[in-house]
Design a protein around this motif. Sequence first.
Motif, PDB file in Angstrom:
ATOM      1  N   THR A 157      38.851  40.218  32.892  1.00  0.00           N
ATOM      2  CA  THR A 157      38.563  38.997  33.651  1.00  0.00           C
ATOM      3  C   THR A 157      39.778  38.608  34.482  1.00  0.00           C
ATOM      4  N   CYS A 203      41.167  35.544  37.752  1.00  0.00           N
ATOM      5  CA  CYS A 203      40.884  34.429  38.663  1.00  0.00           C
ATOM      6  C   CYS A 203      42.009  34.367  39.686  1.00  0.00           C
ATOM      7  N   SER A 227      40.138  32.355  34.213  1.00  0.00           N
ATOM      8  CA  SER A 227      39.662  33.612  33.622  1.00  0.00           C
ATOM      9  C   SER A 227      39.856  33.626  32.111  1.00  0.00           C
ATOM     10  N   SER A 239      46.236  38.064  38.005  1.00  0.00           N
ATOM     11  CA  SER A 239      45.094  37.634  38.803  1.00  0.00           C
ATOM     12  C   SER A 239      45.331  37.760  40.313  1.00  0.00           C
TER      13      SER A 239
END
Length: 304
Positions: A252, A254, A260, A281
């Motif tokens: 994940t 962001c 995330s 990220s």
Amino acid sequence: MKIIKSLLIAGSLLLGTVHAAPNDFLVSTDWLEKNISNPKVKLIEVSVNPGVFERAHIPGAINFEWHTDLVDTVRRDIVSQQNFETLLRKAGINNDSTIILYGDTNNWFAAWGAWVFDIYGVKDVKLLDGGRKKWETENRPLVAVTKIPNVGNIKVSVANTALRARLSDVVAVAEKKSNIALVDIRSADEYSGKVFAPAGVQELAVRAGHVPGATNVPWGQAVAADGTFKSVDELKKIYAAAGVDGSKPVITYCRIGERSSHTWFALKKLLGYDVRNYDGSWTEYGNAVGVPVSNPAGTVWGGK
């Protein structure tokens, strides 16, 4: 085993210790209010907005500032093992403590905290479902005075790097050299490259768009109107519709890793998938030289 567990729970109730929690990783506001005076329950607020904790907080809570307490303040990295252990001991946390994290902005940075706790092998860590907002909306008690706890005895483990994704891991996905599901949890406008970042933020990248191969599932799809996580069945359907069903590892990301972390928590803790959070990220990836970028909107950085 079930009988033993039931007896332990019954014993805890008789002794006035921790009530049975709803699940292993979340507690409700009702559960927390019932357990708030229990000495084994350690409450930590991790909010992003300055002064929120100081104005008022849940009784018994200790404040962790994410940008100084949970990170290295010189280089871009998470807090060191030694500094983290010292931080937790000053907060009165012991090896047998039940740790409840909560914060503002839908628990973004509380989830970041849960990720850091996980990296260092701290057990019995839960999020307050719905966070600070839900507690306040329900008019539950708040105080402005912070009590200094007795020093705790917790011992944290060496960092578990398996919970953390690096730039090279993400580039491998972008170049189709790795069979990992990449989930971009930012807004649709950030993902498409229409905007570089949400308005008013300080951490920016000089390129807009997303990592090639990433699917966009904005973090907000995981929560209900009151800020609590949706049910496990609902979460499974949401992510499965985007091709994320737990059949392969997940990363994940962001903008700086906090949103995330919220999705990492949903996928890792609530659904049980194999998930790493990429805390570098987009501010790392979008500033990296020579990496593949997908920018459907075609927005060009103006240097302003």
